[in-house]
Design a protein around this motif. Structure first.
Motif, mmCIF file in Angstrom:
data_model
loop_
_atom_site.group_PDB
_atom_site.id
_atom_site.type_symbol
_atom_site.label_atom_id
_atom_site.label_comp_id
_atom_site.label_asym_id
_atom_site.label_seq_id
_atom_site.Cartn_x
_atom_site.Cartn_y
_atom_site.Cartn_z
ATOM 1 N N LYS A 2 0.832 -1.187 0.000
ATOM 2 C CA LYS A 2 0.000 0.000 0.000
ATOM 3 C C LYS A 2 0.872 1.245 0.000
ATOM 4 O O LYS A 2 1.874 1.306 0.681
ATOM 5 C CB LYS A 2 -0.893 0.049 1.250
ATOM 6 C CG LYS A 2 -1.933 -1.028 1.289
ATOM 7 C CD LYS A 2 -2.787 -0.870 2.511
ATOM 8 C CE LYS A 2 -3.788 -1.997 2.594
ATOM 9 N NZ LYS A 2 -4.643 -1.891 3.760
ATOM 10 N N SER A 3 0.429 2.242 -0.768
ATOM 11 C CA SER A 3 1.161 3.506 -0.723
ATOM 12 C C SER A 3 0.711 4.276 0.516
ATOM 13 O O SER A 3 -0.288 3.942 1.142
ATOM 14 C CB SER A 3 0.862 4.331 -1.986
ATOM 15 O OG SER A 3 -0.369 4.987 -1.877
ATOM 16 N N GLN A 4 1.433 5.321 0.838
ATOM 17 C CA GLN A 4 1.053 6.097 2.014
ATOM 18 C C GLN A 4 -0.237 6.866 1.789
ATOM 19 O O GLN A 4 -0.820 7.387 2.719
ATOM 20 C CB GLN A 4 2.181 7.044 2.418
ATOM 21 C CG GLN A 4 2.493 8.111 1.372
ATOM 22 C CD GLN A 4 3.718 8.918 1.733
ATOM 23 O OE1 GLN A 4 4.597 8.429 2.423
ATOM 24 N NE2 GLN A 4 3.770 10.133 1.261
ATOM 25 N N HIS A 5 -0.695 6.949 0.545
ATOM 26 C CA HIS A 5 -1.928 7.656 0.232
ATOM 27 C C HIS A 5 -3.162 6.760 0.306
ATOM 28 O O HIS A 5 -4.275 7.227 0.224
ATOM 29 C CB HIS A 5 -1.862 8.269 -1.178
ATOM 30 C CG HIS A 5 -0.772 9.275 -1.337
ATOM 31 N ND1 HIS A 5 -0.795 10.500 -0.728
ATOM 32 C CD2 HIS A 5 0.385 9.221 -2.038
ATOM 33 C CE1 HIS A 5 0.292 11.175 -1.047
ATOM 34 N NE2 HIS A 5 1.034 10.415 -1.842
ATOM 35 N N THR A 6 -2.979 5.472 0.431
ATOM 36 C CA THR A 6 -4.090 4.530 0.431
ATOM 37 C C THR A 6 -4.883 4.646 1.733
ATOM 38 O O THR A 6 -4.313 4.680 2.813
ATOM 39 C CB THR A 6 -3.590 3.088 0.246
ATOM 40 O OG1 THR A 6 -2.889 3.005 -0.986
ATOM 41 C CG2 THR A 6 -4.748 2.117 0.235
ATOM 42 N N ILE A 7 -6.217 4.699 1.569
ATOM 43 C CA ILE A 7 -7.093 4.789 2.735
ATOM 44 C C ILE A 7 -7.908 3.516 2.804
ATOM 45 O O ILE A 7 -8.518 3.097 1.835
ATOM 46 C CB ILE A 7 -8.024 6.010 2.627
ATOM 47 C CG1 ILE A 7 -7.193 7.270 2.670
ATOM 48 C CG2 ILE A 7 -9.077 5.980 3.714
ATOM 49 C CD1 ILE A 7 -7.963 8.534 2.670
ATOM 50 N N SER A 8 -7.882 2.892 3.962
ATOM 51 C CA SER A 8 -8.710 1.717 4.206
ATOM 52 C C SER A 8 -9.043 1.722 5.693
ATOM 53 O O SER A 8 -8.480 2.486 6.468
ATOM 54 C CB SER A 8 -7.988 0.434 3.793
ATOM 55 O OG SER A 8 -6.789 0.298 4.520
ATOM 56 N N ASN A 9 -9.969 0.873 6.088
ATOM 57 C CA ASN A 9 -10.370 0.773 7.493
ATOM 58 C C ASN A 9 -10.809 2.116 8.080
ATOM 59 O O ASN A 9 -10.224 2.605 9.047
ATOM 60 C CB ASN A 9 -9.240 0.161 8.335
ATOM 61 C CG ASN A 9 -8.847 -1.204 7.837
ATOM 62 O OD1 ASN A 9 -9.684 -1.947 7.339
ATOM 63 N ND2 ASN A 9 -7.591 -1.540 7.957
ATOM 64 N N ILE A 10 -11.806 2.689 7.490
ATOM 65 C CA ILE A 10 -12.334 3.967 7.963
ATOM 66 C C ILE A 10 -13.135 3.724 9.237
ATOM 67 O O ILE A 10 -14.039 2.897 9.258
ATOM 68 C CB ILE A 10 -13.220 4.616 6.879
ATOM 69 C CG1 ILE A 10 -12.389 4.896 5.632
ATOM 70 C CG2 ILE A 10 -13.865 5.891 7.405
ATOM 71 C CD1 ILE A 10 -13.202 5.358 4.437
ATOM 72 N N ASP A 11 -12.806 4.451 10.279
ATOM 73 C CA ASP A 11 -13.554 4.361 11.536
ATOM 74 C C ASP A 11 -14.397 5.630 11.684
ATOM 75 O O ASP A 11 -14.273 6.560 10.880
ATOM 76 C CB ASP A 11 -12.614 4.166 12.726
ATOM 77 C CG ASP A 11 -11.648 5.320 12.914
ATOM 78 O OD1 ASP A 11 -11.942 6.452 12.485
ATOM 79 O OD2 ASP A 11 -10.582 5.098 13.514
ATOM 80 N N PRO A 12 -15.310 5.670 12.667
ATOM 81 C CA PRO A 12 -16.186 6.841 12.806
ATOM 82 C C PRO A 12 -15.436 8.171 12.935
ATOM 83 O O PRO A 12 -15.850 9.174 12.347
ATOM 84 C CB PRO A 12 -16.990 6.539 14.077
ATOM 85 C CG PRO A 12 -17.028 5.043 14.127
ATOM 86 C CD PRO A 12 -15.688 4.605 13.603
ATOM 87 N N ALA A 13 -14.347 8.187 13.639
ATOM 88 C CA ALA A 13 -13.598 9.438 13.830
ATOM 89 C C ALA A 13 -12.972 9.898 12.505
ATOM 90 O O ALA A 13 -13.061 11.082 12.151
ATOM 91 C CB ALA A 13 -12.528 9.255 14.894
ATOM 92 N N SER A 14 -12.349 8.981 11.788
ATOM 93 C CA SER A 14 -11.723 9.368 10.520
ATOM 94 C C SER A 14 -12.792 9.721 9.483
ATOM 95 O O SER A 14 -12.597 10.630 8.673
ATOM 96 C CB SER A 14 -10.792 8.278 10.001
ATOM 97 O OG SER A 14 -11.496 7.087 9.738
ATOM 98 N N PHE A 15 -13.921 9.019 9.521
ATOM 99 C CA PHE A 15 -15.004 9.350 8.603
ATOM 100 C C PHE A 15 -15.491 10.776 8.853
ATOM 101 O O PHE A 15 -15.726 11.525 7.910
ATOM 102 C CB PHE A 15 -16.176 8.366 8.748
ATOM 103 C CG PHE A 15 -17.325 8.699 7.840
ATOM 104 C CD1 PHE A 15 -17.299 8.314 6.506
ATOM 105 C CD2 PHE A 15 -18.418 9.413 8.303
ATOM 106 C CE1 PHE A 15 -18.344 8.633 5.661
ATOM 107 C CE2 PHE A 15 -19.463 9.737 7.461
ATOM 108 C CZ PHE A 15 -19.434 9.351 6.139
ATOM 109 N N ARG A 16 -15.630 11.153 10.108
ATOM 110 C CA ARG A 16 -16.086 12.510 10.453
ATOM 111 C C ARG A 16 -15.111 13.558 9.931
ATOM 112 O O ARG A 16 -15.518 14.595 9.406
ATOM 113 C CB ARG A 16 -16.260 12.644 11.975
ATOM 114 C CG ARG A 16 -16.837 13.949 12.400
ATOM 115 C CD ARG A 16 -18.244 14.040 11.898
ATOM 116 N NE ARG A 16 -18.706 15.412 11.958
ATOM 117 C CZ ARG A 16 -19.899 15.799 11.596
ATOM 118 N NH1 ARG A 16 -20.776 14.926 11.148
ATOM 119 N NH2 ARG A 16 -20.254 17.045 11.664
ATOM 120 N N ILE A 17 -13.836 13.279 10.041
ATOM 121 C CA ILE A 17 -12.818 14.204 9.535
ATOM 122 C C ILE A 17 -12.931 14.331 8.011
ATOM 123 O O ILE A 17 -12.916 15.440 7.467
ATOM 124 C CB ILE A 17 -11.403 13.735 9.947
ATOM 125 C CG1 ILE A 17 -11.231 13.871 11.463
ATOM 126 C CG2 ILE A 17 -10.325 14.514 9.201
ATOM 127 C CD1 ILE A 17 -9.999 13.178 12.018
#
Length: 174
Positions: A2-17
């Protein structure tokens, strides 16, 4: 890897951001397609709901690109679907003008009933694809992925559905 830009495993806090950071800019971006604020907000909301619902499966390399592309595609689908409804309604009005004495008054409930009957007469798979596209607002690609069929098959089924629906409405009015 995975590159450092890859987003996975979104949790409620990160989703809110993510939501707080991108909701408004994506709305502004969609204003280039339409000035209908309610439609823009609905489409962007749908994008974020989809992001949340599919958070376990998504691995997004560039979040901003993903959000803008998803919003653009959903908006284009929304506008296309709206144009299809307007075309069906215009056809209905045109047909009724020759029948009705008062062309200013149309029974939308009656039109909705006739449209629902036309949809229900479609072959099962064709009907399912039509409903996913028009009522559930899925893109053709999403429908193709859902049924594990080609995009061309979805396009073909939608063309068949629209042709049969128009024919049914026209024959009903004759």
């Amino acid at each position: 890897m995975k590159s450092q830009h890859t987003i996975s495993n979104i949790d409620p806090a990160s989703f809110r951001i993510i939501y707080d950071l991108y909701f408004e800019p994506v709305c502004v971006f969609l204003s280039y397609y339409t000035r209908d604020v309610a439609a823009i907000e609905d489409v962007v909301q749908d994008v974020f709901v989809s992001l949340w619902e599919h958070k376990e499966y998504l691995e997004i390399q560039y979040l901003k690109t993903y959000l803008y592309n998803a919003a653009r595609n959903r908006m284009l689908n929304y506008l296309r679907n709206r144009e299809n409804r307007i075309a069906l309604l215009a056809e209905w009005i045109k047909e009724n003008e020759t029948v009705e004495a008062s062309p200013d008054c149309y029974d939308m409930e009656e039109f909705s009933v006739i449209l629902r009957k036309a949809v229900n007469l479609l072959p099962d798979r064709c009907k399912e694809i039509f409903i996913l596209s028009k009522e559930q607002k899925l893109t053709y690609q999403q429908i193709a992925d859902y049924y594990h069929i080609s995009l061309k098959t979805v396009e073909s089924q939608m063309a068949i559905a629209l042709k049969r629906i128009r024919k049914y409405i026209a024959s009903f009015l004759a």
